[in-house]
Design a protein around this motif. Structure first.
Motif, mmCIF file in Angstrom:
data_model
loop_
_atom_site.group_PDB
_atom_site.id
_atom_site.type_symbol
_atom_site.label_atom_id
_atom_site.label_comp_id
_atom_site.label_asym_id
_atom_site.label_seq_id
_atom_site.Cartn_x
_atom_site.Cartn_y
_atom_site.Cartn_z
ATOM 1 N N LEU A 160 0.859 -1.184 0.000
ATOM 2 C CA LEU A 160 0.000 0.000 0.000
ATOM 3 C C LEU A 160 0.898 1.238 0.000
ATOM 4 O O LEU A 160 1.707 1.436 0.912
ATOM 5 C CB LEU A 160 -0.888 0.000 1.242
ATOM 6 N N SER A 161 0.725 2.029 -1.065
ATOM 7 C CA SER A 161 1.603 3.215 -1.202
ATOM 8 C C SER A 161 1.236 4.262 -0.157
ATOM 9 O O SER A 161 0.112 4.328 0.323
ATOM 10 C CB SER A 161 1.471 3.808 -2.605
ATOM 11 N N THR A 162 2.243 5.089 0.135
ATOM 12 C CA THR A 162 2.009 6.204 1.066
ATOM 13 C C THR A 162 1.848 7.521 0.331
ATOM 14 O O THR A 162 1.472 8.533 0.939
ATOM 15 C CB THR A 162 3.186 6.327 2.049
ATOM 16 N N GLU A 163 2.129 7.523 -0.972
ATOM 17 C CA GLU A 163 1.946 8.735 -1.774
ATOM 18 C C GLU A 163 0.669 8.604 -2.604
ATOM 19 O O GLU A 163 0.074 7.539 -2.695
ATOM 20 C CB GLU A 163 3.160 8.966 -2.682
ATOM 21 N N ARG A 164 0.293 9.725 -3.234
ATOM 22 C CA ARG A 164 -0.920 9.765 -4.036
ATOM 23 C C ARG A 164 -0.588 10.117 -5.472
ATOM 24 O O ARG A 164 0.422 10.760 -5.755
ATOM 25 C CB ARG A 164 -1.903 10.792 -3.464
ATOM 26 N N GLY A 165 -1.503 9.725 -6.354
ATOM 27 C CA GLY A 165 -1.308 10.054 -7.758
ATOM 28 C C GLY A 165 -2.453 9.467 -8.576
ATOM 29 O O GLY A 165 -3.410 8.855 -8.060
ATOM 30 N N SER A 166 -2.353 9.665 -9.900
ATOM 31 C CA SER A 166 -3.385 9.148 -10.799
ATOM 32 C C SER A 166 -3.316 7.609 -10.866
ATOM 33 O O SER A 166 -2.362 6.983 -10.399
ATOM 34 C CB SER A 166 -3.192 9.737 -12.189
ATOM 35 N N TRP A 167 -4.339 7.055 -11.515
ATOM 36 C CA TRP A 167 -4.384 5.581 -11.673
ATOM 37 C C TRP A 167 -3.173 5.115 -12.478
ATOM 38 O O TRP A 167 -2.542 4.121 -12.138
ATOM 39 C CB TRP A 167 -5.696 5.200 -12.364
ATOM 40 N N THR A 168 -2.791 5.905 -13.504
ATOM 41 C CA THR A 168 -1.658 5.539 -14.362
ATOM 42 C C THR A 168 -0.346 5.614 -13.583
ATOM 43 O O THR A 168 0.503 4.718 -13.695
ATOM 44 C CB THR A 168 -1.592 6.468 -15.574
ATOM 45 N N LYS A 169 -0.198 6.658 -12.751
ATOM 46 C CA LYS A 169 1.012 6.799 -11.957
ATOM 47 C C LYS A 169 1.131 5.644 -10.967
ATOM 48 O O LYS A 169 2.210 5.089 -10.758
ATOM 49 C CB LYS A 169 1.004 8.133 -11.206
ATOM 50 N N GLY A 170 0.010 5.272 -10.369
ATOM 51 C CA GLY A 170 0.030 4.171 -9.421
ATOM 52 C C GLY A 170 0.458 2.869 -10.103
ATOM 53 O O GLY A 170 1.241 2.089 -9.561
ATOM 54 N N ARG A 171 -0.033 2.632 -11.309
ATOM 55 C CA ARG A 171 0.349 1.402 -12.007
ATOM 56 C C ARG A 171 1.836 1.422 -12.358
ATOM 57 O O ARG A 171 2.511 0.383 -12.245
ATOM 58 C CB ARG A 171 -0.506 1.236 -13.253
ATOM 59 N N GLU A 172 2.346 2.580 -12.790
ATOM 60 C CA GLU A 172 3.769 2.661 -13.130
ATOM 61 C C GLU A 172 4.634 2.384 -11.905
ATOM 62 O O GLU A 172 5.661 1.707 -11.995
ATOM 63 C CB GLU A 172 4.080 4.037 -13.699
ATOM 64 N N ASP A 173 4.221 2.898 -10.740
ATOM 65 C CA ASP A 173 4.997 2.664 -9.522
ATOM 66 C C ASP A 173 4.998 1.171 -9.170
ATOM 67 O O ASP A 173 6.039 0.624 -8.762
ATOM 68 C CB ASP A 173 4.404 3.478 -8.366
ATOM 69 N N CYS A 174 3.846 0.534 -9.328
ATOM 70 C CA CYS A 174 3.772 -0.916 -9.033
ATOM 71 C C CYS A 174 4.716 -1.685 -9.949
ATOM 72 O O CYS A 174 5.404 -2.627 -9.504
ATOM 73 C CB CYS A 174 2.342 -1.416 -9.204
ATOM 74 N N ARG A 175 4.773 -1.315 -11.213
ATOM 75 C CA ARG A 175 5.624 -2.042 -12.159
ATOM 76 C C ARG A 175 7.100 -1.893 -11.818
ATOM 77 O O ARG A 175 7.890 -2.822 -12.016
ATOM 78 C CB ARG A 175 5.353 -1.554 -13.570
ATOM 79 N N THR A 176 7.475 -0.708 -11.311
ATOM 80 C CA THR A 176 8.879 -0.531 -10.918
ATOM 81 C C THR A 176 9.228 -1.425 -9.719
ATOM 82 O O THR A 176 10.410 -1.697 -9.474
ATOM 83 C CB THR A 176 9.158 0.937 -10.549
ATOM 84 N N ARG A 177 8.226 -1.889 -8.995
ATOM 85 C CA ARG A 177 8.446 -2.759 -7.836
ATOM 86 C C ARG A 177 8.302 -4.254 -8.220
ATOM 87 O O ARG A 177 8.260 -5.118 -7.353
ATOM 88 C CB ARG A 177 7.454 -2.432 -6.723
ATOM 89 N N GLY A 178 8.186 -4.513 -9.529
ATOM 90 C CA GLY A 178 8.010 -5.894 -9.986
ATOM 91 C C GLY A 178 6.618 -6.422 -9.729
ATOM 92 O O GLY A 178 6.423 -7.639 -9.584
ATOM 93 N N ALA A 179 5.646 -5.516 -9.709
ATOM 94 C CA ALA A 179 4.269 -5.905 -9.417
ATOM 95 C C ALA A 179 3.331 -5.195 -10.384
ATOM 96 O O ALA A 179 3.755 -4.708 -11.435
ATOM 97 C CB ALA A 179 3.927 -5.570 -7.974
ATOM 98 N N ASP A 180 2.019 -5.150 -10.051
ATOM 99 C CA ASP A 180 1.024 -4.409 -10.824
ATOM 100 C C ASP A 180 -0.086 -4.048 -9.868
ATOM 101 O O ASP A 180 -0.147 -4.535 -8.724
ATOM 102 C CB ASP A 180 0.499 -5.248 -11.991
ATOM 103 N N LEU A 181 -0.992 -3.174 -10.335
ATOM 104 C CA LEU A 181 -2.145 -2.848 -9.496
ATOM 105 C C LEU A 181 -2.907 -4.138 -9.162
ATOM 106 O O LEU A 181 -3.002 -5.058 -9.974
ATOM 107 C CB LEU A 181 -3.064 -1.858 -10.208
ATOM 108 N N VAL A 182 -3.482 -4.207 -7.970
ATOM 109 C CA VAL A 182 -4.068 -5.437 -7.455
ATOM 110 C C VAL A 182 -5.234 -5.936 -8.326
ATOM 111 O O VAL A 182 -6.018 -5.149 -8.854
ATOM 112 C CB VAL A 182 -4.533 -5.242 -5.998
#
Length: 276
Positions: A160-182
């Motif tokens: 669970l991220s501690t920062e906020r952003g758009s749906w696209t930004k959230g997905r990009e952050d997940c991918r950098t962590r080797g994951a994806d949106l749930v």
């Protein structure tokens, strides 16, 4: 007349004067009578003996007849008993044949049921084996670990991220962590999020490619839904804020779903497989 009279006298004297021939004849007659008597006596004796013999034979025949009649009566009774026994045995045989037919039919039914039960048992054993294997796989997955900062639920890790952003930004952050949106595929996972998340959060569901056709980021269609009342509405509420093509989890114990603009600034939750 006188001559006739004389002739008559001669005839009379002839009758009155026996002659030697007549005496011999009478003696002969007497001798024949005795012989006849003796013959008759002997015949009578033989006749009596014959009658006695016939009487004895008749008595013997009568006794034999009575015995034969008694034997005939006994044999008739025995025959009737045998006929009765034969009738009873025939009826019993027919009953036994009927019982044998019924038992054969019942045996065939039992064999059919046994075959069905055996087949069902084999299917259950196969299913149990598969479920055991699946359970072992799940336990193996559930014995995996997650990186620091991630929360584990069975075979997945969630961040669970501690920062906020758009749906696209959230997905990009997940991918950098080797994951994806749930991606949510079970009611148990949905229940897990209701205790894990206490704020509005992005999940990996959208209809940006085709309005009204919701799909997860991994391309799979919906199998579990938890839309809030009147949702999704594509922004047709009291305040129109544009197209609502991305989905957020609402805060609260139910973590119901709501469609919202993909540009809304929200935290997001990432998911990736747990590692052994």
């Amino acid at each position: 007349m006188e001559e006739i009279y004389n002739n008559a006298e001669d005839d009379k004297s002839h009758y009155l004067r026996p002659s030697t021939d007549q005496t011999g004849s009478r003696s002969s007659e007497r001798r024949l009578t005795v012989a006849d008597f003796l013959c008759l006596g002997l015949l009578s004796v033989f006749l009596v003996i014959g009658l006695i013999g016939l009487g004895v034979h008749l008595a013997s025949l009568t006794e034999e007849r009575d015995q034969l009649k008694t034997s005939l009566t006994e044999m008739t009774e025995e025959r009737n008993k045998l006929k009765t026994s034969l009738t009873e045995m025939t009826e019993e045989r027919n009953k036994l044949k009927t019982s044998l037919t019924e038992m054969t039919e019942e045996r065939n039914k039992l064999k059919t049921n046994l075959n069905e039960l055996t087949e069902e048992r084999d299917q259950l054993k196969t299913g149990l084996t598969e479920m055991t294997q699946e359970d072992n796989n799940l336990q193996s997955l559930c014995q995996t670990t997650c990186p620091d900062g991630w929360t584990k639920f069975c075979w997945s890790c969630y961040f669970l991220s501690t920062e906020r952003g758009s749906w696209t930004k959230g997905r990009e952050d997940c991918r950098t962590r080797g994951a994806d949106l749930v991606v949510i595929h079970s009611a148990e996972e949905q229940t897990f999020f209701s205790t894990f998340i206490n704020t509005r959060t992005w999940i990996g569901l959208n209809d940006r490619d085709n309005e009204g056709t919701w799909k997860w980021v991994d391309g799979t269609p919906l199998t579990v839904t938890n839309w809030a009342e009147t949702q999704p509405d594509n922004g047709d509420g009291y305040i129109k804020v544009g197209e609502e093509d991305c989905v957020q989890l609402l805060d609260g114990h139910s973590s119901e779903w709501n469609d919202v603009s993909c540009a809304a600034p929200l935290p997001w939750i990432c998911e990736k497989p747990a590692q052994p």
